[in-house]
Design a protein around this motif. Structure first.
Motif, PDB file in Angstrom:
ATOM      1  N   LEU A 288     -42.365   1.084  18.532  1.00 20.97           N
ATOM      2  CA  LEU A 288     -41.998   1.938  17.399  1.00 20.97           C
ATOM      3  C   LEU A 288     -40.509   2.253  17.432  1.00 20.97           C
ATOM      4  O   LEU A 288     -39.863   2.226  18.486  1.00 20.97           O
ATOM      5  CB  LEU A 288     -42.801   3.238  17.438  1.00 20.97           C
ATOM      6  N   THR A 289     -39.979   2.578  16.249  1.00 22.19           N
ATOM      7  CA  THR A 289     -38.584   2.988  16.149  1.00 22.19           C
ATOM      8  C   THR A 289     -38.475   4.462  16.512  1.00 22.19           C
ATOM      9  O   THR A 289     -39.114   5.314  15.888  1.00 22.19           O
ATOM     10  CB  THR A 289     -38.063   2.777  14.720  1.00 22.19           C
ATOM     11  N   THR A 291     -35.769   7.547  17.093  1.00 22.48           N
ATOM     12  CA  THR A 291     -34.425   8.106  16.989  1.00 22.48           C
ATOM     13  C   THR A 291     -34.440   9.488  17.614  1.00 22.48           C
ATOM     14  O   THR A 291     -35.397  10.258  17.441  1.00 22.48           O
ATOM     15  CB  THR A 291     -33.975   8.201  15.530  1.00 22.48           C
ATOM     16  N   SER A 325     -44.680   4.283  12.118  1.00 22.88           N
ATOM     17  CA  SER A 325     -43.706   3.222  12.398  1.00 22.88           C
ATOM     18  C   SER A 325     -42.426   3.776  12.995  1.00 22.88           C
ATOM     19  O   SER A 325     -41.628   3.024  13.558  1.00 22.88           O
ATOM     20  CB  SER A 325     -43.380   2.450  11.109  1.00 22.88           C
ATOM     21  N   ALA A 326     -42.221   5.097  12.869  1.00 25.43           N
ATOM     22  CA  ALA A 326     -40.977   5.698  13.363  1.00 25.43           C
ATOM     23  C   ALA A 326     -41.243   7.119  13.831  1.00 25.43           C
ATOM     24  O   ALA A 326     -42.092   7.829  13.283  1.00 25.43           O
ATOM     25  CB  ALA A 326     -39.900   5.684  12.281  1.00 25.43           C
ATOM     26  N   GLU A 328     -38.968  10.646  15.192  1.00 28.65           N
ATOM     27  CA  GLU A 328     -37.664  11.300  15.342  1.00 28.65           C
ATOM     28  C   GLU A 328     -37.824  12.538  16.206  1.00 28.65           C
ATOM     29  O   GLU A 328     -38.742  13.345  15.992  1.00 28.65           O
ATOM     30  CB  GLU A 328     -37.094  11.685  13.979  1.00 28.65           C
ATOM     31  N   ASP A 344     -43.052  12.358  12.846  1.00 24.56           N
ATOM     32  CA  ASP A 344     -43.433  10.955  12.674  1.00 24.56           C
ATOM     33  C   ASP A 344     -43.789  10.708  11.209  1.00 24.56           C
ATOM     34  O   ASP A 344     -44.023  11.642  10.446  1.00 24.56           O
ATOM     35  CB  ASP A 344     -44.617  10.601  13.587  1.00 24.56           C
TER      36      ASP A 344
END
Length: 395
Positions: A288-289, A291, A325-326, A328, A344
């Protein structure tokens, strides 16, 4: 169990007896001594001598230490003989007898002895009055005799009533003492059970946040490595390495839980660096991305552990439930405390319908530090987890 007199009770008893002694001397001994001065010849000397003997015997009993049973009863015997002799010499004595009757209840070893000895004193007084007045038939009067009998009867009734009240009070005190002891035992047992319950809850939370999450990660990584052995051996090798690292971490956490390693299980250092390692491992394992905004926030070890556990639990939920998918992660600090926000873009859920152990565990962990957990989510809109912990004065 015998109820011992309390210090305040003993003090009140001593004070009561001292005031009675003053009243006894002022109202019992002094009036006949003063009235004796108007008599002449042997009556005056015999009366003063008898009163002096009674006063000296009482002083010896009150002031000199000794046998707590023999001395008081010897003094009561002196009172019986002295009252009879005074009545014989003077022809009266009802007033002195009535004022002195409490002495028998104070000093006798039991109510039975008090009744018997005070009765003997009353009988001796009446006998002395009758004998004295029989010598002077023209002066015979029943006034002193009646007062002596009435005083004795009243003292018996009053004394038995007081004894009954005291016995009831002692019985009530014993019962209350027994109830208090039982209540203390029940309270101690309740505290023990509460401590055991709290310890079980703490261990369950620690196992869920460490070992259970680690094993879940190992299972997912093992499945992924097995499926990619033929198609992507290099990725499977990395996943196997991650499994090894996770297993070692679980072993370290297990040692912490059984007490053979430092309690925290988290190395000292920057919370940002600790969270960065966790996020890098998560990104590598899941693809997963991720940040992250992780400034170097100063906080104590309990706060670092709580932030790490909240991050691990949130990432585990993302992996198992979110289909995101991402992710933070934002760490920040203010004058009021430290905030950790994890967001998320997954499928979300209805917060009110979620009663999982993980969210409750995070709330309880933060509550122990005075913090709070806020979870915001809805179906299709992802999830936002906000952990807030007040700043400690000792960092």
């Amino acid at each position: 169990m015998t109820q011992r007199p309390q210090p305040d009770d003993r003090f009140r008893t001593r004070t009561l007896r001292r005031w009675y002694a003053v009243a006894w001397v002022a109202l019992g001994l002094c009036p006949p001594a003063v009235s004796t001065l108007h008599h002449g010849g042997p009556t005056r000397y015999w009366s003063l001598a008898l009163l002096a003997v009674i006063a000296l015997c009482y002083t010896a009993v009150a002031a000199l230490p000794g046998n707590p049973v023999l001395r008081p009863h010897a003094f009561l015997g002196v009172l019986v003989l002295g009252f009879g002799a005074l009545a014989l010499v003077r022809g009266d004595g009802a007033a002195l007898l009535i004022v002195s009757l409490p002495q028998f209840w104070f000093l006798a070893r039991s109510p039975r002895y008090a009744i018997a000895l005070s009765g003997a004193a009353a009988a001796a007084t009446v006998a002395g009055i009758v004998r004295h007045q029989s010598w002077r038939v023209e002066e015979f009067s029943t006034g002193n005799i009646v007062f002596a009998v009435i005083g004795y009867t009243a003292s018996v009734l009053l004394g038995l009533g007081v004894v009954r009240i005291v016995e009831q009070s002692d019985e009530r005190a014993r019962r209350l003492g027994s109830e208090l002891a039982d209540a203390q035992l029940r309270l101690a047992e309740a505290h023990r059970l509460q401590g055991a319950t709290e310890e079980r809850e703490r261990l369950a939370r620690e196992i869920h946040d460490t070992l259970a999450q680690g094993f879940a990660s190992i299972v997912v990584l093992a499945e992924a490595a097995r499926s990619g052995l033929d198609t992507d051996p290099a990725r499977s090798a990395r996943q196997l390495l991650s499994i090894e690292h996770t297993a070692r971490e679980n072993l370290a956490e297990a040692r912490v839980l059984v007490g053979s390693a430092p309690r925290s299980g988290v190395a000292l250092g920057s919370v940002a660096a600790t969270l960065r390692r966790t996020l890098d491992r998560f990104a590598e394992d899941t693809g997963l991305t991720v940040t992250a905004e992780l400034p170097d926030v100063a906080c104590d070890q309990p706060t670092r552990i709580a932030l790490l556990r909240c991050t691990q639990e949130s990432l585990a939920n993302v992996r198992k439930h979110a289909a995101a998918s991402a992710v933070e992660v934002v760490l920040s600090s203010s004058a009021d405390g430290v905030e950790l926000e994890i967001t998320d873009d997954g499928r979300g859920f209805v917060v009110e319908d979620s009663h999982g152990f993980g969210l409750n565990g995070m709330r309880n962990r933060l509550a122990e530090l005075g913090g709070a957990l806020t979870v915001t989510s809805s179906l299709g809109d992802g999830t936002r987890v906000l952990a807030v912990i007040p700043t400690s004065s000792e960092v």
